[in-house]
Design a protein around this motif. Structure first.
Motif, PDB file in Angstrom:
ATOM      1  N   ARG A 239      44.485  70.210  51.516  1.00 38.40           N
ATOM      2  CA  ARG A 239      44.485  68.784  51.212  1.00 38.40           C
ATOM      3  C   ARG A 239      43.050  68.266  51.071  1.00 38.40           C
ATOM      4  NH1 ARG A 239      46.821  66.167  55.886  1.00 38.40           N
ATOM      5  NH2 ARG A 239      48.545  67.592  55.397  1.00 38.40           N
ATOM      6  N   GLU A 241      40.588  69.744  49.850  1.00 42.80           N
ATOM      7  CA  GLU A 241      40.044  70.155  48.545  1.00 42.80           C
ATOM      8  C   GLU A 241      40.925  69.671  47.391  1.00 42.80           C
ATOM      9  OE1 GLU A 241      37.190  71.648  48.088  1.00 42.80           O
ATOM     10  OE2 GLU A 241      36.746  71.834  50.224  1.00 42.80           O
ATOM     11  N   GLN A 242      41.877  68.789  47.686  1.00 42.83           N
ATOM     12  CA  GLN A 242      42.813  68.247  46.690  1.00 42.83           C
ATOM     13  C   GLN A 242      43.644  69.347  46.039  1.00 42.83           C
ATOM     14  OE1 GLN A 242      40.087  65.623  44.330  1.00 42.83           O
ATOM     15  NE2 GLN A 242      41.387  63.979  45.134  1.00 42.83           N
ATOM     16  N   ALA A 244      47.456  71.670  46.897  1.00 42.22           N
ATOM     17  CA  ALA A 244      48.709  71.620  47.647  1.00 42.22           C
ATOM     18  C   ALA A 244      49.371  72.991  47.578  1.00 42.22           C
ATOM     19  CB  ALA A 244      49.639  70.553  47.083  1.00 42.22           C
ATOM     20  N   ARG A 296      48.197  68.094  35.463  1.00 46.20           N
ATOM     21  CA  ARG A 296      47.503  67.871  36.728  1.00 46.20           C
ATOM     22  C   ARG A 296      48.198  68.605  37.870  1.00 46.20           C
ATOM     23  NH1 ARG A 296      47.644  64.571  41.237  1.00 46.20           N
ATOM     24  NH2 ARG A 296      45.598  63.881  42.021  1.00 46.20           N
ATOM     25  N   THR A 297      49.517  68.576  37.898  1.00 44.59           N
ATOM     26  CA  THR A 297      50.264  69.237  38.968  1.00 44.59           C
ATOM     27  C   THR A 297      49.936  70.718  39.041  1.00 44.59           C
ATOM     28  OG1 THR A 297      52.083  67.656  38.718  1.00 44.59           O
ATOM     29  CG2 THR A 297      52.568  69.716  39.864  1.00 44.59           C
ATOM     30  N   ILE A 300      46.517  71.435  40.764  1.00 48.16           N
ATOM     31  CA  ILE A 300      46.351  71.228  42.206  1.00 48.16           C
ATOM     32  C   ILE A 300      47.307  72.085  43.041  1.00 48.16           C
ATOM     33  CG2 ILE A 300      45.584  68.856  41.838  1.00 48.16           C
ATOM     34  CD1 ILE A 300      48.322  67.917  42.826  1.00 48.16           C
TER      35      ILE A 300
END
Length: 335
Positions: A239, A241-242, A244, A296-297, A300
């Motif tokens: 989290r 480091e952005q 998941a 984007r998903t 991350i």
């Protein structure tokens, strides 16, 4: 030399002198609300930060709170004109690698500074190589330079047991210890020394140096993290480091840790951070190999394939391989 006490104008544990410009001494029937001391609010903020930064370590956090409480009460006693000996704050942190010793040292410096015990929230970290010289006359200047850099704050000596090498009578580590002994006693008002290292070696180190052991008031043990604690740490690291972990990655990482914790040289949170870095490398390779626009998903999210690519699974059962080949293993994980 240290920062004036914001409540009494004097160092903790010392009654204000006649020249003090701080508040008047309270009468014996007065009441003192600790929550109104600015230092109390700063201490609570620092303790909250420690809780947020480190999972588990309940015994360590309890000891840190006790030290903070001791100094807060010393401040309160000073308001009533009650003199007390300045408490010794030199410490020993024992535990394996990656158990949070450096982080706690940083927060301890913040606490001691907020309570007026040291002048600045500084931690100067050194090892044997920074202190011990290679020839006669070289050790003392190096050690004194490190002490000067730490003046007013905390000197953190990692793997401190390497200073003591009884098998080598020509070793200069003993000279460092002798200088530290003197400075720890004479500079108590401007310096806190924290020794850190593995528990068994630190026990030998202190048993061979009774003068040093007697100057260390707080011995704090940092236990290894449990599997569950490491999983919680992994979520915090990702989290931060952005990133998941998707459900499959969480399951795979749990399996990874079971295998990795049983292998040599496991370094707790340090090894876990290395593992997540390798996961990010495998994720990057997987995404680039898609040869298409990315969402984007996807950028991350770490997946099970990113975890199962670790060489730690080499001798385990075969792992699932996705259609795009992302289940490939590599040899880059720390052993």
């Amino acid at each position: 030399m240290h920062r004036p006490d914001p409540v009494s104008g004097s160092p903790p544990g010392e009654a204000p002198g006649p020249e003090s410009c701080g508040p008047e001494i309270l009468g014996p029937d007065a009441e003192l609300d600790l929550s109104q001391d600015p230092a109390t609010r700063e201490v609570e903020r620092t303790l909250a930060r420690l809780d947020a930064e480190l999972v588990g370590l309940s015994s360590v956090k309890t000891r840190v709170r006790e030290i903070a409480a001791l100094l807060l009460i010393d401040r309160a006693r000073a308001r009533f004109g009650l003199a007390a000996a300045r408490p010794t704050m030199h410490m020993s942190f024992t535990g394996g690698p990656g158990t949070g010793k450096t982080t706690v040292a940083l927060r301890m410096a913040d606490l001691l500074h907020a309570l007026g015990y040291i002048r600045k929230p500084l931690v100067h970290s050194v090892t044997r190589d920074d202190l011990v010289g290679q020839f006669i006359g070289h050790t003392a200047p190096r050690t004194k330079e490190a002490l000067a850099r730490a003046a007013g704050g905390v000197l953190f000596i990692d793997e401190a047991y390497y200073l003591f090498r009884p098998e080598n009578e020509r070793d200069y580590g003993q000279e460092v210890i002798e200088i530290l002994l003197q400075e720890m006693e004479t500079e108590r008002a401007s310096l806190v020394v924290i020794f850190a290292g593995y528990p068994d070696r630190m026990e030998t180190f202190f048993s061979a140096n009774p003068g040093l052991s007697s100057r260390v008031a707080h011995h704090i043990d940092f236990p290894d993290y449990s599997h569950g604690e490491l999983m919680a740490i992994a979520e915090l690291m990702a989290r931060g480091e952005q990133f998941a972990l998707d459900p499959g990655a969480v399951t795979a990482l749990g399996e990874y840790l079971e295998l990795r914790m049983a292998r040599p040289r496991f370094a707790n949170a340090r090894s876990l951070r290395n593992a997540l870095e390798r996961c990010r490398l495998r994720q990057a390779r997987r995404l680039v190999d898609l040869h298409r626009p990315l969402r984007r998903t996807e950028l991350i999210t770490l997946t099970a394939a990113d975890v199962y690519g670790s060489s730690v699974f080499r001798d385990a059962d075969p792992v699932p391989v996705t259609d795009d080949g992302a289940g490939r293993r590599d040899d880059g994980d720390d052993p």
